[in-house]
Every structure is written in C-alpha cells, then in structure tokens.
Design a protein around this motif. Structure first.
Motif, PDB file in Angstrom:
ATOM      1  N   VAL A  43      51.929  52.929  48.404  1.00 20.66           N
ATOM      2  CA  VAL A  43      51.963  52.016  47.251  1.00 20.66           C
ATOM      3  C   VAL A  43      53.387  51.568  46.977  1.00 20.66           C
ATOM      4  O   VAL A  43      53.664  50.378  46.766  1.00 20.66           O
ATOM      5  CB  VAL A  43      51.360  52.703  46.011  1.00 20.66           C
ATOM      6  CG1 VAL A  43      51.620  51.873  44.763  1.00 20.66           C
ATOM      7  CG2 VAL A  43      49.861  52.920  46.196  1.00 20.66           C
ATOM      8  N   VAL A  44      54.319  52.520  47.004  1.00 21.16           N
ATOM      9  CA  VAL A  44      55.725  52.172  46.775  1.00 21.16           C
ATOM     10  C   VAL A  44      56.236  51.292  47.913  1.00 21.16           C
ATOM     11  O   VAL A  44      56.973  50.319  47.693  1.00 21.16           O
ATOM     12  CB  VAL A  44      56.577  53.455  46.651  1.00 21.16           C
ATOM     13  CG1 VAL A  44      58.035  53.111  46.400  1.00 21.16           C
ATOM     14  CG2 VAL A  44      56.041  54.336  45.529  1.00 21.16           C
ATOM     15  N   MET A  45      55.850  51.598  49.146  1.00 21.98           N
ATOM     16  CA  MET A  45      56.273  50.809  50.293  1.00 21.98           C
ATOM     17  C   MET A  45      55.770  49.374  50.184  1.00 21.98           C
ATOM     18  O   MET A  45      56.480  48.415  50.518  1.00 21.98           O
ATOM     19  CB  MET A  45      55.769  51.446  51.575  1.00 21.98           C
ATOM     20  CG  MET A  45      56.194  50.724  52.849  1.00 21.98           C
ATOM     21  SD  MET A  45      55.389  51.387  54.317  1.00 21.98           S
ATOM     22  CE  MET A  45      53.726  50.751  54.103  1.00 21.98           C
ATOM     23  N   LEU A  46      54.532  49.192  49.732  1.00 19.16           N
ATOM     24  CA  LEU A  46      53.973  47.848  49.593  1.00 19.16           C
ATOM     25  C   LEU A  46      54.809  47.011  48.631  1.00 19.16           C
ATOM     26  O   LEU A  46      55.054  45.820  48.881  1.00 19.16           O
ATOM     27  CB  LEU A  46      52.529  47.936  49.105  1.00 19.16           C
ATOM     28  CG  LEU A  46      51.831  46.597  48.837  1.00 19.16           C
ATOM     29  CD1 LEU A  46      51.771  45.758  50.095  1.00 19.16           C
ATOM     30  CD2 LEU A  46      50.430  46.834  48.264  1.00 19.16           C
ATOM     31  N   LEU A  47      55.263  47.616  47.539  1.00 18.19           N
ATOM     32  CA  LEU A  47      56.110  46.882  46.593  1.00 18.19           C
ATOM     33  C   LEU A  47      57.390  46.408  47.285  1.00 18.19           C
ATOM     34  O   LEU A  47      57.841  45.274  47.074  1.00 18.19           O
ATOM     35  CB  LEU A  47      56.438  47.775  45.400  1.00 18.19           C
ATOM     36  CG  LEU A  47      55.254  48.225  44.532  1.00 18.19           C
ATOM     37  CD1 LEU A  47      55.722  49.168  43.434  1.00 18.19           C
ATOM     38  CD2 LEU A  47      54.548  47.014  43.931  1.00 18.19           C
ATOM     39  N   GLY A  48      57.978  47.265  48.108  1.00 21.30           N
ATOM     40  CA  GLY A  48      59.178  46.866  48.827  1.00 21.30           C
ATOM     41  C   GLY A  48      58.909  45.760  49.826  1.00 21.30           C
ATOM     42  O   GLY A  48      59.708  44.812  49.953  1.00 21.30           O
ATOM     43  N   LEU A  49      57.783  45.824  50.543  1.00 23.30           N
ATOM     44  CA  LEU A  49      57.456  44.772  51.508  1.00 23.30           C
ATOM     45  C   LEU A  49      57.235  43.438  50.805  1.00 23.30           C
ATOM     46  O   LEU A  49      57.707  42.384  51.279  1.00 23.30           O
ATOM     47  CB  LEU A  49      56.191  45.167  52.289  1.00 23.30           C
ATOM     48  CG  LEU A  49      56.322  46.363  53.241  1.00 23.30           C
ATOM     49  CD1 LEU A  49      54.955  46.733  53.804  1.00 23.30           C
ATOM     50  CD2 LEU A  49      57.293  46.060  54.375  1.00 23.30           C
ATOM     51  N   LEU A  50      56.518  43.465  49.683  1.00 23.22           N
ATOM     52  CA  LEU A  50      56.295  42.225  48.937  1.00 23.22           C
ATOM     53  C   LEU A  50      57.601  41.659  48.383  1.00 23.22           C
ATOM     54  O   LEU A  50      57.817  40.441  48.402  1.00 23.22           O
ATOM     55  CB  LEU A  50      55.304  42.480  47.804  1.00 23.22           C
ATOM     56  CG  LEU A  50      53.860  42.793  48.233  1.00 23.22           C
ATOM     57  CD1 LEU A  50      53.012  43.143  47.017  1.00 23.22           C
ATOM     58  CD2 LEU A  50      53.257  41.616  48.988  1.00 23.22           C
ATOM     59  N   LEU A  51      58.470  42.536  47.909  1.00 24.13           N
ATOM     60  CA  LEU A  51      59.754  42.076  47.381  1.00 24.13           C
ATOM     61  C   LEU A  51      60.576  41.386  48.455  1.00 24.13           C
ATOM     62  O   LEU A  51      61.151  40.309  48.241  1.00 24.13           O
ATOM     63  CB  LEU A  51      60.521  43.263  46.793  1.00 24.13           C
ATOM     64  CG  LEU A  51      61.890  42.952  46.165  1.00 24.13           C
ATOM     65  CD1 LEU A  51      61.739  41.958  45.024  1.00 24.13           C
ATOM     66  CD2 LEU A  51      62.545  44.241  45.664  1.00 24.13           C
ATOM     67  N   VAL A  52      60.623  41.979  49.640  1.00 21.68           N
ATOM     68  CA  VAL A  52      61.369  41.372  50.752  1.00 21.68           C
ATOM     69  C   VAL A  52      60.739  40.041  51.161  1.00 21.68           C
ATOM     70  O   VAL A  52      61.427  39.015  51.290  1.00 21.68           O
ATOM     71  CB  VAL A  52      61.411  42.337  51.956  1.00 21.68           C
ATOM     72  CG1 VAL A  52      61.947  41.626  53.201  1.00 21.68           C
ATOM     73  CG2 VAL A  52      62.282  43.537  51.646  1.00 21.68           C
ATOM     74  N   GLY A  53      59.419  40.031  51.363  1.00 23.29           N
ATOM     75  CA  GLY A  53      58.761  38.823  51.841  1.00 23.29           C
ATOM     76  C   GLY A  53      58.812  37.678  50.855  1.00 23.29           C
ATOM     77  O   GLY A  53      59.093  36.528  51.229  1.00 23.29           O
ATOM     78  N   LEU A  54      58.552  37.958  49.587  1.00 21.18           N
ATOM     79  CA  LEU A  54      58.540  36.891  48.588  1.00 21.18           C
ATOM     80  C   LEU A  54      59.947  36.372  48.306  1.00 21.18           C
ATOM     81  O   LEU A  54      60.149  35.166  48.106  1.00 21.18           O
ATOM     82  CB  LEU A  54      57.887  37.400  47.302  1.00 21.18           C
ATOM     83  CG  LEU A  54      56.395  37.739  47.415  1.00 21.18           C
ATOM     84  CD1 LEU A  54      55.885  38.347  46.117  1.00 21.18           C
ATOM     85  CD2 LEU A  54      55.584  36.491  47.781  1.00 21.18           C
ATOM     86  N   THR A  55      60.936  37.260  48.306  1.00 19.73           N
ATOM     87  CA  THR A  55      62.313  36.825  48.061  1.00 19.73           C
ATOM     88  C   THR A  55      62.850  36.003  49.224  1.00 19.73           C
ATOM     89  O   THR A  55      63.511  34.973  49.023  1.00 19.73           O
ATOM     90  CB  THR A  55      63.229  38.044  47.832  1.00 19.73           C
ATOM     91  OG1 THR A  55      62.711  38.834  46.768  1.00 19.73           O
ATOM     92  CG2 THR A  55      64.644  37.595  47.488  1.00 19.73           C
ATOM     93  N   ALA A  56      62.572  36.430  50.443  1.00 24.88           N
ATOM     94  CA  ALA A  56      63.071  35.706  51.611  1.00 24.88           C
ATOM     95  C   ALA A  56      62.249  34.468  51.920  1.00 24.88           C
ATOM     96  O   ALA A  56      62.685  33.607  52.689  1.00 24.88           O
ATOM     97  CB  ALA A  56      63.070  36.636  52.820  1.00 24.88           C
ATOM     98  N   GLY A  57      61.053  34.375  51.353  1.00 24.68           N
ATOM     99  CA  GLY A  57      60.211  33.222  51.607  1.00 24.68           C
ATOM    100  C   GLY A  57      59.414  33.307  52.890  1.00 24.68           C
ATOM    101  O   GLY A  57      58.810  32.312  53.312  1.00 24.68           O
ATOM    102  N   THR A  58      59.374  34.478  53.525  1.00 25.59           N
ATOM    103  CA  THR A  58      58.601  34.669  54.750  1.00 25.59           C
ATOM    104  C   THR A  58      58.253  36.140  54.926  1.00 25.59           C
ATOM    105  O   THR A  58      59.023  37.015  54.521  1.00 25.59           O
ATOM    106  CB  THR A  58      59.376  34.177  55.984  1.00 25.59           C
ATOM    107  OG1 THR A  58      58.570  34.393  57.151  1.00 25.59           O
ATOM    108  CG2 THR A  58      60.689  34.919  56.151  1.00 25.59           C
ATOM    109  N   PHE A  59      57.077  36.359  55.503  1.00 26.96           N
ATOM    110  CA  PHE A  59      56.688  37.728  55.856  1.00 26.96           C
ATOM    111  C   PHE A  59      56.879  37.994  57.341  1.00 26.96           C
ATOM    112  O   PHE A  59      56.504  39.064  57.819  1.00 26.96           O
ATOM    113  CB  PHE A  59      55.213  37.959  55.475  1.00 26.96           C
ATOM    114  CG  PHE A  59      54.972  38.016  53.989  1.00 26.96           C
ATOM    115  CD1 PHE A  59      55.259  39.168  53.274  1.00 26.96           C
ATOM    116  CD2 PHE A  59      54.464  36.922  53.316  1.00 26.96           C
ATOM    117  CE1 PHE A  59      55.042  39.228  51.904  1.00 26.96           C
ATOM    118  CE2 PHE A  59      54.243  36.960  51.944  1.00 26.96           C
ATOM    119  CZ  PHE A  59      54.537  38.123  51.235  1.00 26.96           C
TER     120      PHE A  59
END
Length: 528
Positions: free
Chosen positions: A191-207
C-alpha cells in the motif's frame, strides 16, 4: 552466440510471461484420458513439469538470442496502449539487469516442479498446488519483465496470494500464523509502495519506466523525490526483507513447504531489490542520495543481526531450527545487496545484482537440502539431529549419507562467500563500493559500514562452519541408522544449482559483463 531479431525476442518474452498463466488455467481442467498416467494427481504434477520446462526453454532461447553488445538497451519490447485515459501501457522488455532474474526464476520454478513430481507435497489436491505454483511463476516473471509502474505493481502483488496459500495449505507447523503474518506485512508494504509509484508517475507525467530512467528525475522536484523514495523504500524493504521489517520472513520460511521456501528465498526476495535498482535509482536520484546513508546503516545492522541470530540458533542446547537459521541468514545476505545499492556506485550496484543471483542459487539449494533432510530424519531441529547420531555431538551426515552431507557442506561454504564460488563476488563488490561511495556521500561513514560488513562476513563463516560441524560431522555409531543418500530426482533438481554456483564463482564476467552496461545506463553520472 546467435542474436535473434527483436520481433522474435518480443514473442519469446511474451511467451515467457503468458505461458505460466495459461498453464495454471489448464491445470484446473480435467486431464485427457490418454494423459492421466497412473492417476489424475500424477497427470497434473507432470503438467506442472511440462509447462515450467517450456517456460525455461523459452527463457533460455531469449537469453541465447539476446544481443549482449547492447545489454544496456531494452530488447524484445512490447508497447501497447492498455488504459489510454491514465496513460497506462502493456509495456514489456528485457535488458542486462532483468534477463538474469528472468532465467533464474524460470530455472528455480522448473526445478521445484520437477522435485514435486517425484516428491508430491503433503496437503490438499496437487491440482491447486500446481496452479498456484504457475501463477506464482507468472507474477514473478512479469515483475522482472514489465516496464510500466502500474503493471509492475500488479505483478508485484500477484505473487502474494499464491504464496499465502502455499504456506497456509501445504506448510508445516504454525503455517496459519506464518501465512497471515506474510500476507499482512507484504500487503501493508505494498500500500505504501503504491503511493510512491503514483506520486512518481503523476508528477513526472508518465508511468513508463524507460522514460522515467531517461529523464533521470528531471521532471520531479527534490522534495517530491524524497517523499516518493521514502514510500517506495518502505514497500521494497518489506519484500527484501530489510531489518527491522524482516520479522515475517523466519516464520514464513519455517512453515512453508520446501518448494515454497525455495521460491520465496530464490526469487521473491529479489523483487524488492530489483525495484530499488530499476525504479528508485534512475527515476528519483536525489531522493535516493538523500536516503542512501540510512539504507546502508540498516543494511549493515541486518548483516550483523542476521549473523548473530544464526549464531544463537546453532549453539548446542539452543533448540535452533536449521530451516529458520537459513531464513535468518537471508536477512544478512540481502543486507549485502542493500549495502551495494546504497553506495550508488556502478561497483556496488553490480555487486548487488550479482549477489541477488548468487543468493537465489545457493539459498535455493540449501532449502532443497533442508527439506530433504527433514523428510529423511523427521526434524530440522539441530539438537534433535545431533541426538539421533554420535552421542549428541553431531548428526554425522558424512557417515550416514556421504553425498548428501557433501552437498550440504558445499551449500554452506558457498553461502559463507568462499572465493571461487558465486557467493564471494557479490559481497566483495558491495564492500568495495562502500570503500569508494558515490560523490556527495560521507566516505568515513561508509568506511565504517564496510568494516561492519566485513565483520559480518566473519560471523557468517563462523555460524555456517558450526552448521557443517553439527550436521555433517560426528562419528557414526553401529546402532545409528543410515539415511537414504541423494536420489535420482534430487540429483536432477540440485545439480544445475551446484554447477551454476561454481560457474558464476569461477567466471564472474559472465554475469558482470551483462549487468554493467545496463547499470551504466541507469546511473549515467557515475564514473565508478
């Protein structure tokens, strides 16, 4: 070496990921009358061997056709739009970092299926066992093959359910508690990891993980990187496992069936460290540099803690369990992997990747051997094993089953990092990376970490030699029963691990020549 064109590699990689899932679905169907053999149970176990064998053949063909002159590039790529509204794509590919882990996963799963065919697990129907084993393989392979953050998370989580049931339904004493502890720890970390992945992807504009690595954190601010690395680091640290988030591991290993322990130690623990190298280092370099000293400190504490726990378990009268001891040894060995990553150097990260593969080979072999030892003697308690033989001072495997005892001693000396075997190079490179950490990191602090890690290697040698003394040595008394030596199917399942452990130890360039160009590509500003 024959180099295949990218289209052929693309089909091979897709087959490697998809075949286990198709095989799992097929395992649930009734076997055709002509393929049932002596019983439906035998048919489904043979099906598991067949599917994992085909997957291994495809993985070996992928490795044979891989262009080693371009190990830093993503090869065999598939990039198809999946959820356009969120920018999520079915993106697969393999490079010098992921290829060894793909082959290791395919190999260990095949060996587990082969071992289980002749030594079926005691528990519910083999149909569910084979289906779960193949789903576990599919999730692990997908974790190392996908190049989209959302797909990575889905694959990362896919392995939890089958491993939970393998422990809970086919495990030994205390399996229910161990299975719940495993699933709760790993789910909370995810759950904590998912928050980090979403933060990186949404901030950078790409997954897209390739695009994130190419940008090298340019589109993510320093504060955001620090928060993202903290979240990602916690999630990956639980799966690694890093001290003090390791407490689920000894219980899970002790209760798990033999093949569950082999796969848990051999490939599942590598998913966390792979995520650190594949995602954290290239996508958030400033955040990684901020937390690197803390990661190194936790790593060396884990090295020392794991070694001291093993020394406590191996002492006479301590009631230590050999399977639990090897589980605690994994905490120490994975500490060297984390230390290598925390140096942020090419030397250290290459050492971490090498140690990942070496640990999978050696610890996979050790868990196979301990499972077979329990089958022969009925116990893995060190005091009970010694009490069965010469006056309580040693189990005397050299005299009771010499080839089996020799293999156990081989696994122990490989695990302690004997030069010439695979365990040596990863730990040495991790320590060398700590001797010259990346620019901006405190060299005096890392020299202390290096010294403590070196002390950990001495403690590791101490407890593993004591294991050899207590389990393998000891005079065999006339009234002591002999044990069955290595059987044919065991020889077939264990020999590849022995051969690869020796090969990687004598020819480390075989693996380092594959990982180093890819590491240079992920760490473009690092000179050493």
């Amino acid at each position: 070496m024959i180099t295949l064109n990218d289209t052929v590699l693309q089909y091979l990689l897709a087959a490697v990921v998809a075949l286990p899932l198709l095989g799992a679905a097929a395992a649930l169907l009734p076997a055709p009358p002509g393929l049932r053999g002596r019983s439906p149970e035998q048919a489904v176990l043979r099906h598991g061997v067949t599917v994992t064998g085909v997957v291994l053949a495809a993985a070996l063909a992928l490795a044979a056709g891989f262009d080693y002159d371009r190990a830093q590039d993503i090869q065999g790529g598939t990039d198809i739009s999946w959820i356009p509204a969120l920018g999520i794509r079915l993106h697969l590919g393999v490079d010098g970092i992921s290829l060894p882990l793909l082959v290791l996963t395919a190999l260990l799963t095949f060996l587990c299926a082969l071992y289980s065919y002749r030594n079926p697990p005691k528990g519910p129907t083999p149909t569910a066992f084979v289906a779960l084993l193949l789903v576990l393989e599919a999730g692990t392979l997908a974790t190392f093959a996908v190049l989209d953050l959302v797909l990575f998370f889905l694959a990362f989580e896919m392995v939890l359910v089958p491993m939970y049931f393998l422990i809970a339904r086919w495990g030994g004493e205390g399996r229910a508690k161990a299975a719940w502890k495993f699933i709760l720890y790993t789910l909370l970390g995810s759950v904590v990891m998912l928050l980090g992945l979403l933060l990186v992807g949404l901030t950078a504009g790409t997954f897209d993980m390739v695009a994130l690595a190419s940008d090298n954190g340019a589109g993510i601010g320093r504060t955001t990187q620090i928060v993202a690395v903290l979240a990602l680091g916690i999630g990956f640290a639980v799966k690694t496992p890093m001290w003090p988030l390791h407490t689920w591991l000894p219980d899970a290993h002790t209760a798990a069936p033999t093949v569950g322990s082999v796969l848990l130690a051999g490939v599942m623990l590598k998913m966390g460290t792979y995520g650190l190298v594949r995602i954290v280092l290239p996508a958030a370099p400033e955040g990684a540099a901020h937390f690197a000293p803390y990661l190194a400190a936790f790593a060396v504490v884990g090295i020392l803690y794991g070694s001291l726990a093993c020394l406590a378990l191996v002492r006479r009268g301590g009631g230590g369990d050999l399977k639990r001891l090897i589980a605690y040894s994994s905490v120490g060995h994975m500490g060297f992997v984390l230390l290598g990553i925390a140096t942020l150097t090419r030397t250290g990260v290459n050492g971490a990747l090498f140690a990942n593969v070496a640990h999978g080979l050696i610890t996979g072999l050790l868990f196979f051997l301990v499972g077979a030892l329990k089958e022969r003697t009925g116990s893995t308690d060190l005091d009970a094993l010694a009490a069965q033989a010469a006056g309580g001072r040693g189990a005397g495997l050299y005299g009771r089953a010499p080839r089996f005892g020799g293999l156990l001693a081989f696994g122990a000396v490989a695990s302690l990092g004997l030069p010439g075997l695979a365990g040596f190079w990863g730990e040495m490179l991790a320590l060398l990376g700590a001797y010259h950490p990346a620019d901006g990191l405190s060299r005096p602090a890392y020299l202390v970490f290096m010294a403590l890690g070196g002390l950990g290697t001495l403690l590791t040698a101490a407890y593993l030699l004591l294991v050899v003394r207590r389990v393998c040595m000891g005079e065999r008394q006339p009234e002591t029963a002999a044990l069955p030596d290595v059987r044919g199917y065991e020889f077939a399942a264990w020999t590849p691990l022995v051969v690869l452990t020796v090969l990687a130890g004598l020819w480390p360039a075989l693996l380092l020549g594959l990982t180093d160009p890819a590491v240079q590509n992920l760490l473009p500003g690092v000179s050493r």
